[in-house]
Design an enzyme around this catalytic site. Structure first.
Site, PDB file in Angstrom:
ATOM      1  N   ALA A 318       0.901  -1.242   0.020  1.00 13.82           N
ATOM      2  CA  ALA A 318       0.062  -0.050   0.147  1.00 13.82           C
ATOM      3  C   ALA A 318       0.894   1.068   0.068  1.00 13.82           C
ATOM      4  O   ALA A 318       2.044   1.375   0.730  1.00 13.82           O
ATOM      5  CB  ALA A 318      -0.931  -0.065   1.168  1.00 13.82           C
ATOM      6  N   GLY A 320       2.351   5.004   0.948  1.00 14.91           N
ATOM      7  CA  GLY A 320       2.392   5.492   2.320  1.00 14.91           C
ATOM      8  C   GLY A 320       3.715   5.253   3.107  1.00 14.91           C
ATOM      9  O   GLY A 320       4.394   4.364   2.524  1.00 14.91           O
ATOM     10  N   GLY A 323       4.764   1.392   8.259  1.00 14.41           N
ATOM     11  CA  GLY A 323       4.276   1.192   9.787  1.00 14.41           C
ATOM     12  C   GLY A 323       5.527   0.290  10.462  1.00 14.41           C
ATOM     13  O   GLY A 323       6.276  -0.347   9.930  1.00 14.41           O
ATOM     14  N   LYS A 339      -4.210  -5.230   6.694  1.00 17.98           N
ATOM     15  CA  LYS A 339      -3.183  -4.968   7.563  1.00 17.98           C
ATOM     16  C   LYS A 339      -2.836  -6.117   8.423  1.00 17.98           C
ATOM     17  O   LYS A 339      -3.648  -6.767   8.899  1.00 17.98           O
ATOM     18  CB  LYS A 339      -3.776  -3.881   8.504  1.00 17.98           C
ATOM     19  CG  LYS A 339      -4.350  -2.594   7.945  1.00 17.98           C
ATOM     20  CD  LYS A 339      -4.845  -1.723   8.729  1.00 17.98           C
ATOM     21  CE  LYS A 339      -3.858  -0.969   9.445  1.00 17.98           C
ATOM     22  NZ  LYS A 339      -4.294   0.204  10.323  1.00 17.98           N
ATOM     23  N   ASP A 374     -13.562   1.671  11.039  1.00 17.80           N
ATOM     24  CA  ASP A 374     -13.921   0.375  11.140  1.00 17.80           C
ATOM     25  C   ASP A 374     -13.196  -0.693  10.629  1.00 17.80           C
ATOM     26  O   ASP A 374     -12.720  -0.615   9.449  1.00 17.80           O
ATOM     27  CB  ASP A 374     -15.418   0.034  10.792  1.00 17.80           C
ATOM     28  CG  ASP A 374     -15.870  -1.012  11.434  1.00 17.80           C
ATOM     29  OD1 ASP A 374     -15.330  -1.795  12.463  1.00 17.80           O
ATOM     30  OD2 ASP A 374     -17.123  -1.573  11.169  1.00 17.80           O
TER      31      ASP A 374
END
Length: 577
Positions: A318, A320, A323, A339, A374
């Site tokens: 993805a 970005g 993380g 995720k 959500d």
């Protein structure tokens, strides 16, 4: 007991479990009207959480009954192949039969730890629902225009949707609603004539609000229609907003909000109606919005599989900034992200894998106030290896082996969370026109404040941890440092004892585990420049201890702070003289 008898017994046990679940579900849901009338806001939030936890509770009890009855035969796949049609025969005529099928599937997946799907023992067919299908009149109240005026019809609607508490200044609101309908119809259709207004029989309750949901019909054209109701302390029930577009309704039914309590048993007919007024919203999200989250998860899984079968692109990393806790991948042609929790977390993260899962559980049960995404939790999804970008697959196997495995030509996702795809806020600001970037930065501050109003402190306020929806709303989606505002210790940085203290590599003051220094947040939020100046001018109070202490005090006193799912300019009851 012969096999046929065992099958019949098991089918009735599961049927009874589902009936118990739906009966308790509706019992909780039907308390909402009384809660709203009596302004019992904590009660309605409690009901929402109780209902979310109900499914697992009933599932556990029913599974215990099955094990007690079937004993070792519970693992007999032949028995379950015969059980599926036997159970279907018992539930096929129910108005919520699609939910009954998902309830059944919960047992097969728990018992057999199914990877992917097993068509022999599971229900796998998608119940297709569109907004163009005929809708049963049993879920609607219909108001024909004929020789009546718009004013007369609106008055009739309010008469039919009455509460123990009376409407405040009803004539004023009827006048305002009628004029707004006429203005919108004229803008959309060229005149304010229409055939009828159809209103769903149940009122939709959530937090401190109630919603009358319907549509205006003119020929073969449809205009969404909703009234947002409040029950203030010192007046009576007021109409807070009139919503007359799919986009406005979509925000109210957003995946970033808590689920409604609405007293309706015919879920498939309700879905048809909601789809007719919000055609762009996925059915999975609509099921979630009314509290049928387990079936919403089932529908999402089927939507993803259907999309994969009709597309050719591969899962890829993805966009970005990467993380430290989660690895995220996506299908470019579908607005979802998957995720995966990493096996090990990069410093300075000190949370455990279970700790991450606990944070997602908090978000699931908490009031999301339109600012938390959500997430649907899945286990043992199976996809063709050919649909994975090799670079992505290599990375996943290296850093997330507890969640990903490869067997022959299949990729098995042993555990993941699936969320709606959003553009990361840091990327949005870089690529957007200046005015759009300014509005996003301002809404970023609004998001932090509204989360605080819901007793949520995001922890990591970096732009990369927020996304922008298609409606331009800023939403938080990185939960590993999320905590309750009431658990934080907000402090002002002490004055340095010596001049050189300010330039030291380490702070000259003690820092506890839950200590937060709001004045430091400015350094992390935005780079120096026009956008940060605008943010500081608009939301400078976020950098003060007083703002956060005030939020803590209000939460500790039990106040439920108002957060509205529509813009301030749409509110009308404040204008009453």
């Amino acid at each position: 007991m012969i096999l046929r008898e065992k099958v019949e017994t098991a089918a009735h046990i599961i049927q009874k479990g589902f009936e118990d679940y739906r009966a308790k579900y509706m019992e909780i849901t039907r308390r909402a009207k009384s809660r709203f009338e009596r302004r019992n806001w904590h009660g309605i939030q409690y009901d929402g959480r109780e209902r979310l936890e109900l499914y697992k509770k009933i599932l556990k009890a029913t599974l215990a009954d099955l094990k007690r009855e079937l004993q070792d035969d519970i693992n007999d796949r032949l028995l379950w192949k015969l059980l599926k049609p036997a159970y279907y025969k018992l539930v096929k005529n129910r108005p919520d039969s699609e939910l009954a099928e998902t309830f059944y599937n919960s047992f097969t997946r728990k018992i057999f730890t199914t990877q992917g799907v097993d068509e022999g023992i599971e229900f796998v067919t998608m119940h297709e629902i569109t907004g163009t299908q005929p809708i049963s009149e049993t879920i609607l109240n219909s108001y024909e225009l004929m020789d009546k005026s718009t004013y007369d019809i609106v008055r009739k609607i309010l008469d039919d949707y009455r509460f123990f508490v009376k409407y405040d200044k009803p004539d004023y609101y009827i006048h305002v609603i009628s004029n707004k309908i006429k203005e919108k119809l004229t803008d959309e259709f060229g005149s304010f004539e229409f055939d009828r207004i159809e209103i769903l029989k149940p009122v939709f309750y959530r937090n401190k609000g109630a919603y009358i949901i319907g549509r205006i019909i003119r020929g073969n054209r449809t205009l969404p229609f909703a009234l947002a109701l409040l029950n203030p302390f010192d007046t009576g029930i007021v109409i807070d907003a009139v919503l007359l577009s799919s986009n406005e309704l979509s925000v109210v039914f957003s995946f970033t909000r808590s689920y409604f309590l609405a007293d309706i048993e015919n879920t498939s007919e309700l879905m048809k109606f909601l789809k007719s007024i919000m055609p762009q919203k996925r059915r999975s999200e609509l099921y979630n919005s009314i509290g049928c989250d387990k079936h919403g998860k089932t529908v999402l899984y089927r939507e993803i599989n259907k999309h994969i079968a009709q597309s050719y692109d591969n899962f890829e990393i993805a966009p970005g900034i990467r993380g430290m806790v989660m690895d995220v991948f996506t299908l470019p042609t579908m607005n979802i992200v998957v995720k995966i929790i990493k096996d090990k977390f990069d410093p300075p993260k000190n949370i455990t894998r279970q700790g991450v899962m606990d944070k997602y559980r908090i978000v699931f049960l908490h009031d999301r106030v339109g600012r938390l995404a959500d997430a649907q939790e899945f286990e043992y999804l199976t996809y063709d290896r050919s649909r994975f970008d090799e670079k992505l697959l290599e990375e996943l196997l290296r850093i997330a082996s507890l969640s990903i495995a490869v067997e022959d030509d299949k990729v098995i996702v042993k555990h993941c969370y699936i969320e709606r795809k959003m553009m990361p806020l840091n990327i949005f600001i870089q690529e957007a026109e200046e005015q759009d970037a300014i509005e996003a930065v301002i809404d970023y501050g609004n998001a932090i404040k509204e989360l605080a109003a819901a007793n949520i402190f995001p922890g990591d306020l970096l732009l990369k941890n927020f996304g922008v929806t298609r409606h331009g709303r800023v939403v938080f989606y990185d939960y590993d440092e999320l905590c309750f505002v009431t658990d934080c210790n907000f402090r002002k940085i002490p004055e340095p004892l010596r001049d050189e203290d300010e330039y030291a590599g380490e702070p000259w003051y003690s820092v506890g585990e839950n200590d937060i220094f709001p004045e430091e947040l400015k350094r992390f939020i935005l780079a120096p420049g026009k956008l940060r100046d605008i943010f500081c001018e608009t939301h400078g109070d976020l950098f003060t201890v007083d703002f956060w202490k005030n939020m803590q005090n209000r939460q500790e006193k039990g106040e439920i702070i108002d957060v509205y799912p529509y813009r301030k300019v749409q509110r009308i009851h404040k204008r009453v003289v």
